[in-house]
Enzyme design. Structure first.
Site, PDB file in Angstrom:
ATOM      1  N   GLY A  56       0.824   2.146   9.955  1.00  0.00           N
ATOM      2  CA  GLY A  56       0.684   1.994  11.400  1.00  0.00           C
ATOM      3  C   GLY A  56       1.682   0.979  11.922  1.00  0.00           C
ATOM      4  N   GLY A 115      -1.179   5.297  -5.405  1.00  0.00           N
ATOM      5  CA  GLY A 115      -1.669   4.539  -4.264  1.00  0.00           C
ATOM      6  C   GLY A 115      -0.565   3.685  -3.681  1.00  0.00           C
ATOM      7  CG  HIS A 119       5.598   4.254  -4.168  1.00  0.00           C
ATOM      8  ND1 HIS A 119       4.379   4.884  -3.999  1.00  0.00           N
ATOM      9  CD2 HIS A 119       5.558   3.168  -3.343  1.00  0.00           C
ATOM     10  CE1 HIS A 119       3.650   4.218  -3.114  1.00  0.00           C
ATOM     11  NE2 HIS A 119       4.345   3.162  -2.708  1.00  0.00           N
ATOM     12  CD  GLU A 120       7.949  -0.006  -4.150  1.00  0.00           C
ATOM     13  OE1 GLU A 120       8.265  -0.438  -3.018  1.00  0.00           O
ATOM     14  OE2 GLU A 120       6.770   0.091  -4.529  1.00  0.00           O
ATOM     15  CG  HIS A 178       7.662   1.805   0.630  1.00  0.00           C
ATOM     16  ND1 HIS A 178       6.844   1.911   1.734  1.00  0.00           N
ATOM     17  CD2 HIS A 178       6.831   1.650  -0.436  1.00  0.00           C
ATOM     18  CE1 HIS A 178       5.576   1.837   1.359  1.00  0.00           C
ATOM     19  NE2 HIS A 178       5.538   1.678   0.049  1.00  0.00           N
TER      20      HIS A 178
END
Length: 214
Positions: free
Chosen positions: A30, A129, A172-173, A176
């Site tokens: 968010g 996760g 995953h990173e 990001h």
């Protein structure tokens, strides 16, 4: 004090005081910083006091949460930096899971301005996760092997061929750093609350904290 004044006072207390990144907490989904592509780190500033503070905050939060990876955006800094650390099997909670995930120890390390190349396009699906999506996990397909190139926190070039769970963390990173989250590529019906069974056993009386390490 009238009701209106009390409401304003309460709202001010609840919102808290503005703080500047790098945060001492991990931002949650968010926050716009998680969705914007990160900027390259200026090589002249890679050793600046600000960047050293970013590296320290990332390491501190990883130690507190037990996270295997964390990027600068997760402490509010939209720069192409991430950290990785995989504990040894002795330090991990379950040797069986450790072996099943093909995990192996990786000492704490910082990657600045990393680039990734896929070496093995076969994909493996595991539950995954994210510290910025607290309390949830889902099955996510990831490539088996990747090559990572970049700089350490001193600006020294390095490269690493990562496979197994380490390759998953790297991907995953890297997602990001491009403003992507695992929920963008997860198997949709696999999304679950990581403590759903505890919620049932406690008849809903469960509080999921957002305080790192608690």
């Amino acid at each position: 004090m009238n009701l209106r004044a009390f409401r304003l006072l309460y709202q001010t207390w609840w919102r808290g005081k503005p703080v500047k990144p790098p945060y001492s907490h991990i931002v949650q989904v968010g926050d716009p910083v998680l969705r914007q592509p990160a900027n390259l780190v200026d090589l002249e500033k890679i050793n600046s006091d600000f960047m050293k503070q970013v590296y320290r905050r990332m390491r501190l939060l990883m130690n507190k949460t037990g996270a295997c990876g964390l990027c600068a955006a997760q402490v509010g800094v939209p720069l192409r930096v991430f950290a990785i650390h995989v504990p040894s099997m002795k330090e991990f909670e379950s040797p069986a899971i450790y072996r099943h995930r093909q995990m192996h120890p990786v000492p704490f390390q910082i990657w600045v301005n990393p680039e990734m190349k896929v070496l093995n396009y076969d994909k493996v699906i595991f539950d995954e996760g994210c510290e910025s999506i607290k309390g949830f996990a889902a099955d996510v397909p990831r490539y088996k092997t990747v090559m990572l190139t970049g700089l350490d926190e001193e600006g020294v070039p390095k490269q690493w061929e990562a496979d197994g769970w380490s390759a998953r963390i790297v991907q995953h990173e890297m997602d990001h750093l491009d403003g992507r989250l695992y929920v963008d590529i997860m198997q949709p019906k696999s999304l679950s609350c990581t403590c759903w069974n505890v919620v049932n056993s406690k008849e809903g009386r469960v509080y999921i904290t957002y305080i790192p390490g608690k």
